[in-house]
Design an enzyme around this catalytic site. Structure first.
Site, PDB file in Angstrom:
ATOM      1  N   GLY A 136      20.592  -1.158  -7.735  1.00  0.00           N
ATOM      2  CA  GLY A 136      19.728   0.055  -7.708  1.00  0.00           C
ATOM      3  C   GLY A 136      18.875  -0.158  -6.350  1.00  0.00           C
ATOM      4  N   ALA A 178       9.257  -2.478  -9.870  1.00  0.00           N
ATOM      5  CA  ALA A 178      10.679  -2.870 -10.544  1.00  0.00           C
ATOM      6  C   ALA A 178      10.250  -3.703 -11.725  1.00  0.00           C
ATOM      7  CB  ALA A 178      11.191  -3.907  -9.251  1.00  0.00           C
ATOM      8  N   HIS A 194      -5.587 -28.260  -7.710  1.00  0.00           N
ATOM      9  CA  HIS A 194      -6.082 -28.414  -6.392  1.00  0.00           C
ATOM     10  C   HIS A 194      -5.571 -29.099  -5.542  1.00  0.00           C
ATOM     11  CE1 HIS A 194      -9.912 -28.661  -4.050  1.00  0.00           C
ATOM     12  NE2 HIS A 194      -9.464 -30.103  -3.687  1.00  0.00           N
ATOM     13  N   ILE A 233       5.063   1.719   0.921  1.00  0.00           N
ATOM     14  CA  ILE A 233       6.403   1.570   1.664  1.00  0.00           C
ATOM     15  C   ILE A 233       5.885   1.662   3.166  1.00  0.00           C
ATOM     16  CG2 ILE A 233       8.515   2.740   2.664  1.00  0.00           C
ATOM     17  CD1 ILE A 233       8.877   3.455  -0.260  1.00  0.00           C
ATOM     18  N   GLY A 284       2.728   8.582   6.005  1.00  0.00           N
ATOM     19  CA  GLY A 284       2.262   8.153   4.575  1.00  0.00           C
ATOM     20  C   GLY A 284       1.814   6.751   4.710  1.00  0.00           C
ATOM     21  N   GLY A 285       0.619   6.460   4.576  1.00  0.00           N
ATOM     22  CA  GLY A 285       0.324   5.196   4.458  1.00  0.00           C
ATOM     23  C   GLY A 285       0.074   4.352   3.001  1.00  0.00           C
ATOM     24  N   LYS A 295      11.447  -7.334   1.558  1.00  0.00           N
ATOM     25  CA  LYS A 295      10.625  -8.811   1.576  1.00  0.00           C
ATOM     26  C   LYS A 295      11.446  -9.672   2.693  1.00  0.00           C
ATOM     27  CE  LYS A 295       8.457  -6.616  -0.285  1.00  0.00           C
ATOM     28  NZ  LYS A 295       8.595  -5.257  -0.953  1.00  0.00           N
TER      29      LYS A 295
END
Ligand code: FAD
Ligand code: NAI
Length: 454
Positions: A38, A315, A440, A185, A181-182, A49
């Site tokens: 998809g 997703a 740690h 994406i 558009g911010g 990514k």
């Protein structure tokens, strides 16, 4: 033959449902019109990514001096980045196909359309064949919203207006890129193309970026971007797209931004039309398939999962919804809960959020306490981030002393946030979290540090 289950759409919702159903012994047919995997695998999560990781490597090389490492002539070879992205996608898609085969799922590569119902079940047509299934799962996903802004349609036809699909396959870096558009994406692509050398301008109609993200976090993200040279036009409206330029309005005045390419990323809409849902009477509400907490539609034995239900277009939400559908088909008790679904913006620095924000808590009238600390409280963060300005904010329900929200910006936020989701999902209280042991030195210790401030 009558299938136990027919699934339309092979994205995260569809392929995962098919894998689980097949594994449980259901005779399952999966129909996919384009590519298995998809949007997520082929033109969304994974390709973006892969690109962002290359940008991260470049940024690390460029800033090596801060850490005592000299790298000369660090440069990004965009074509090689795209080739590597394609290799990553191919590996993962091949893996999914193998898993489907292992679980004995029948895969049909073609457009699936519901034709109606007969005495044995639901009929679905694909590649001139008619298949019958006792149950249906609709997982047709979503597509980009294309606004009726003059010049957009022509720009798409001529190839200078892009959606996520085309931008992730560009073989050259545009000298200038305007992103309309911010949101998620827009920001992820702004991050990559800024590192790759484009002059990036983001035009956002709201007065802030990153949508519903905690405002303090989105303000820090904005500052980080601006420092890197990304320009933002907030509270601005695009009125026309021309070849080479975008015209926008701000404070009643018109401006022009140079744009070799324009990315349209103003949101996505469910794909619920043209697939024959009306033939069996599936209820659609504002463009999305209406489902309940079990993933059921109003029609018996017809389920829907993933972006097509419009709840949370992620997703991992699609995966969980798919599992809930399959569990209910198998007669197991299961429902989907949306209160602890993490969201991540994979920019550099990363943003990880889960649960209520201060804004949403106020809106719901929750009596909350918010604690905000600098990421500098984490030893590992300090060791690895020269000049880092990350923060971690936790929200507690004052009445029950339960954790209700965690919001962070900084390295590893994407990998840490699931732990916070787990704490919210299992309704952990402040005292319970104080008893947990965190390794740690890790950046995730920041949650423990914040909790001890309460
Ligand atoms: P889709 O992935 O859209 O899959 C639906 C499938 O159905 C498609 O393959 C389509 O071809 C097929 N189909 C549709 N109609 C038919 C038909 N009639 N017959 C046969 N097949 C059909 N989410 C995250 O959680 N993390 C991220 O980092 C992330 N990054 C993203 C980056 C980008 C650029 C984009 C666009 C999205 C990103 N998302 C991310 C969102 C994520 O991709 C979606 O939430 C996810 O793909 C939804 O899965 P789905 O199965 O519902 O739908
Ligand atoms: P989005 O909803 O995240 O952001 C769209 C932005 O466009 C909003 O800020 C909105 O105010 C703005 N906008 C709307 N109309 C506009 C206009 N005419 N002019 C200027 N600005 C306008 O949508 P986006 O970025 O397209 O992503 C779609 C979905 O894909 C996301 O909501 C998310 O579910 C998914 N996604 C998830 C990612 C992740 O999890 N890391 C990464 C990328 C996408």
């Amino acid at each position: 033959m009558v299938y136990d289950l027919i699934i339309i759409g092979g994205g995260p919702a569809g392929y995962l449902a098919a894998e689980r159903a097949g594994h449980e012994g259901l005779n399952t047919l999966l129909i996919e019109k384009r590519f298995v995997g998809g949007v997520c695998l082929n033109e969304g999560c994974i390709p973006s990514k892969a690109l962002l990781y290359s940008a991260k490597v470049l940024d690390a090389a460029r800033h090596g001096e801060k850490y005592g490492v000299t790298v000369s002539n660090a440069a990004l070879n965009h074509e090689a980045v795209i080739d590597r992205k394609n290799k990553v996608v191919k590996t993962l898609v091949t893996g999914i196909k193998a898993k489907l085969k292992k679980n004995k799922v029948t895969l049909v590569e073609g457009f699936g359309e519901i034709a109606g119902r007969n005495s044995e079940g639901y009929e679905v047509k694909a590649n001139n064949e008619t298949y019958t299934g006792k149950r249906l799962l609709i997982a047709t996903g979503s597509m980009p919203v294309i606004p009726p802004i003059p010049g957009t349609k022509e720009g798409i036809e001529k190839g200078y207006v892009l959606t996520n699909r085309e931008i992730l396959d560009l073989r050259t870096v545009p000298a200038s890129l305007v992103i309309v558009g911010g949101g998620v994406i827009g920001l992820e692509m702004a991050s990559y193309f800024n590192s790759a050398g484009s002059k990036v301008t983001v035009i956002e109609m709201l007065d802030h970026i990153a949508g519903y993200t905690d405002r303090e976090i989105s303000d820090i993200l904005l500052k980080n971007y601006q420092k890197k040279g990304v320009e933002f036009k907030l509270g601005a409206k695009v009125v026309e797209i021309q070849e080479g330029a975008v015209v926008y309005e701000s404070n009643g005045q018109k401006f022009t931004a140079q744009a070799d390419k324009v990315l349209m990323s103003i949101g996505r809409r469910p794909v619920a039309d043209g697939i024959g849902l009306e033939k069996i009477g599936v209820e659609i509400e504002r463009g999305r398939i209406k489902t309940d907490e079990k993933g059921k539609t109003n029609v018996p034995e017809v389920y829907a999962a993933g972006d097509v239900n419009g709840f949370s277009m992620l997703a991992h939400t699609a995966y969980r919804e798919a599992e809930v559908c399959i569990n209910n088909i198998l007669g197991k008790k299961d429902i989907i809960r949306y209160n602890a679904i993490p969201s991540v913006i994979y920019t550099n620095p990363e943003v990880g959020c889960v649960g209520e924000t201060e804004e949403s808590a106020k809106e719901k009238g929750i009596d909350y306490e918010a604690v905000k600390i600098s990421m500098m409280y984490s030893g590992r963060y300090v060791a690895e981030n020269e000049g880092g300005d990350g923060i971690c904010k936790v929200l507690i329900d004052k009445k029950y002393r339960k954790l209700i929200g965690v919001h962070m910006i900084g390295s590893y936020a994407s990998e840490i946030i699931y732990g916070a989701g787990l704490m919210i999902e299992t309704e952990m209280r402040v005292e319970d979290i104080k008893e947990l042991v965190f390794p740690h030195p890790t950046v995730c210790e920041i949650i423990r540090e914040a909790i001890f401030e309460i």
